[in-house]
Design a protein around this motif. Structure first.
Motif, short mmCIF file in Angstrom:
data_model
loop_
_atom_site.label_atom_id
_atom_site.label_comp_id
_atom_site.label_asym_id
_atom_site.label_seq_id
_atom_site.Cartn_x
_atom_site.Cartn_y
_atom_site.Cartn_z
N ARG A 217 18.06 8.83 -9.50
CA ARG A 217 17.05 7.96 -10.05
C ARG A 217 15.96 7.68 -9.25
NH1 ARG A 217 18.93 5.24 -14.74
NH2 ARG A 217 16.62 5.10 -14.90
N ARG A 218 14.72 7.49 -9.56
CA ARG A 218 13.46 7.38 -9.12
C ARG A 218 12.73 6.18 -9.97
NH1 ARG A 218 15.68 10.58 -6.59
NH2 ARG A 218 15.01 12.63 -6.26
N VAL A 219 12.12 5.01 -8.76
CA VAL A 219 11.39 3.94 -9.22
C VAL A 219 10.00 4.12 -9.02
CG1 VAL A 219 13.26 2.58 -9.70
CG2 VAL A 219 12.10 2.52 -7.65
N ARG A 220 9.31 3.39 -9.61
CA ARG A 220 7.72 3.15 -8.88
C ARG A 220 7.63 1.68 -9.02
NH1 ARG A 220 5.72 5.67 -12.90
NH2 ARG A 220 5.09 3.97 -14.15
N VAL A 221 6.91 1.32 -7.76
CA VAL A 221 6.85 -0.12 -7.56
C VAL A 221 5.67 -0.46 -7.71
CG1 VAL A 221 7.11 -2.12 -6.20
CG2 VAL A 221 8.77 -0.42 -6.18
N GLU A 222 5.15 -1.19 -8.78
CA GLU A 222 3.55 -1.39 -9.20
C GLU A 222 3.44 -2.74 -8.58
OE1 GLU A 222 3.27 -0.56 -13.33
OE2 GLU A 222 3.45 1.58 -12.99
N GLY A 223 2.28 -2.95 -7.96
CA GLY A 223 1.86 -4.20 -7.42
C GLY A 223 0.56 -4.72 -8.18
N HIS A 224 0.61 -6.04 -8.43
CA HIS A 224 -0.58 -6.53 -9.14
C HIS A 224 -1.08 -7.87 -8.59
CE1 HIS A 224 0.48 -4.00 -12.73
NE2 HIS A 224 2.00 -4.10 -12.39
N ALA A 225 -2.19 -8.54 -8.99
CA ALA A 225 -2.88 -9.30 -8.54
C ALA A 225 -3.52 -10.22 -9.58
CB ALA A 225 -3.88 -9.15 -7.37
N ASP A 226 -3.75 -11.59 -9.43
CA ASP A 226 -4.56 -12.15 -10.63
C ASP A 226 -5.98 -11.80 -10.48
OD1 ASP A 226 -5.74 -14.01 -8.64
OD2 ASP A 226 -4.26 -15.34 -8.96
N GLU A 227 -6.83 -12.14 -11.47
CA GLU A 227 -8.18 -11.74 -11.46
C GLU A 227 -9.06 -12.36 -10.32
OE1 GLU A 227 -9.61 -15.30 -14.54
OE2 GLU A 227 -9.33 -13.21 -15.17
N ARG A 228 -8.64 -13.41 -9.64
CA ARG A 228 -9.39 -14.06 -8.87
C ARG A 228 -9.56 -13.26 -7.36
NH1 ARG A 228 -6.34 -19.62 -8.75
NH2 ARG A 228 -4.50 -18.28 -8.86
N GLY A 229 -10.71 -13.10 -6.76
CA GLY A 229 -10.80 -12.14 -5.48
C GLY A 229 -11.60 -10.93 -5.97
N SER A 230 -11.96 -10.22 -4.80
CA SER A 230 -12.98 -9.04 -5.18
C SER A 230 -11.91 -7.85 -5.71
CB SER A 230 -13.76 -8.54 -4.07
OG SER A 230 -12.45 -8.23 -3.06
N PRO A 231 -12.32 -6.71 -6.52
CA PRO A 231 -11.49 -5.72 -6.79
C PRO A 231 -10.73 -5.05 -5.70
CG PRO A 231 -13.70 -5.77 -7.86
CD PRO A 231 -13.70 -6.75 -6.94
N ALA A 232 -11.53 -5.03 -4.56
CA ALA A 232 -10.95 -4.39 -3.11
C ALA A 232 -9.98 -5.37 -2.64
CB ALA A 232 -11.96 -3.97 -2.16
N TYR A 233 -10.12 -6.54 -2.47
CA TYR A 233 -9.09 -7.60 -2.15
C TYR A 233 -7.84 -7.41 -3.00
CZ TYR A 233 -6.49 -11.60 -0.76
OH TYR A 233 -5.61 -12.33 -0.37
N ASN A 234 -8.05 -7.33 -4.29
CA ASN A 234 -6.75 -7.38 -4.96
C ASN A 234 -6.09 -6.17 -5.10
OD1 ASN A 234 -7.10 -10.03 -6.05
ND2 ASN A 234 -8.43 -9.26 -7.42
N GLN A 235 -6.88 -5.07 -5.03
CA GLN A 235 -6.01 -3.63 -4.75
C GLN A 235 -5.19 -3.73 -3.35
OE1 GLN A 235 -6.68 -1.53 -7.40
NE2 GLN A 235 -5.61 0.02 -6.46
N ARG A 236 -5.84 -4.25 -2.69
CA ARG A 236 -4.97 -4.21 -1.10
C ARG A 236 -3.96 -5.17 -1.24
NH1 ARG A 236 -10.13 -4.58 1.02
NH2 ARG A 236 -9.87 -6.85 1.39
N LEU A 237 -4.21 -6.29 -1.95
CA LEU A 237 -2.86 -7.30 -1.92
C LEU A 237 -1.79 -6.77 -3.06
CD1 LEU A 237 -1.74 -10.20 -1.44
CD2 LEU A 237 -3.16 -10.82 -3.41
N GLY A 238 -2.08 -6.06 -4.03
CA GLY A 238 -1.23 -5.46 -4.92
C GLY A 238 -0.61 -4.44 -4.22
N LEU A 239 -1.32 -3.53 -3.20
CA LEU A 239 -0.52 -2.40 -2.83
C LEU A 239 0.64 -3.02 -1.71
CD1 LEU A 239 -0.15 0.44 -2.06
CD2 LEU A 239 -2.14 0.13 -0.30
N LYS A 240 0.02 -4.15 -0.86
CA LYS A 240 1.12 -4.75 -0.04
C LYS A 240 2.25 -5.38 -0.68
CE LYS A 240 2.20 -6.43 4.27
NZ LYS A 240 2.60 -5.48 5.01
#
Length: 187
Positions: free
Chosen positions: A111-134
């Motif tokens: 079995r394989r899974v993908r863990v998808e990180g998300h953030a709310d709309e506040r903050g810059s797109p780059a910051y939210n991308q990094r936060l979702g990845l973390k």
């Protein structure tokens, strides 16, 4: 009479008020009964769910504590891990959920899974991308700690681009600060 009604409503609302962190309280709209493994709710586990023992990936032995396992329905319904504002650390509330997914994946190496990180709309797109990845990476690390093979887990950050709940309020923002465990289809 109206004053008594207002006082009664105020008393009821203050009695229902919680001193807990509001970001940890979730209300889910649903039809019918919510199907969650009883062990996650602190209730006794029915015998039919205790019947199958779980082999510990670390030692390869069956233990009494591992005899309790989340059923398939529980694995389908408990796939999101929620985070506090601007945080990526996993709350203790999700330890049993991630342990159940980790044990399932360790027992099923195909079995394989993908863990998808998300953030709310506040903050810059780059910051939210990094936060979702973390956030996704922290969930991945927890699953790896439960014996899952690295090749079974991939991570992806959606940042703020895939909200679970739209809106510009704390309820929507709390729903969108999450990491989702997405099971890939079997070949």
């Amino acid at each position: 009479m109206r004053a008594l009604f207002v006082i009664a409503i105020a008393a009821l609302l203050s009695a229902c008020a919680s001193k807990e962190d509001p970001s940890r309280i979730r209300q889910i709209a649903q039809d019918g009964a919510l199907r969650v493994h009883p062990g996650l709710l602190g209730q006794p586990v029915p015998p039919e769910l205790q019947a199958l023992a779980v082999v510990s990936p670390a030692s390869g032995t069956v233990s009494e504590a591992s005899a309790m396992r989340m059923d398939e329905q529980g694995l389908r319904t408990q796939r999101s891990v929620y985070f506090d504002l601007n945080k990526a650390d996993i709350k203790a509330d999700y330890a049993s959920v991630l342990a159940a997914h980790g044990q399932f994946l360790a027992r099923n190496p195909q079995r394989r899974v993908r863990v998808e990180g998300h953030a709310d709309e506040r903050g810059s797109p780059a910051y939210n991308q990094r936060l979702g990845l973390k956030r996704a990476q922290n969930v991945r690390a927890t699953l790896l700690g439960h014996g899952v093979q690295a090749a079974q887990i991939s991570v992806k950050s959606w940042g703020k681009s895939k909200p679970k709940l739209t809106g510009r309020n704390e309820e929507a923002w709390a729903e969108n600060r999450r990491a989702d465990i997405v099971y890939e289809k079997e070949d």
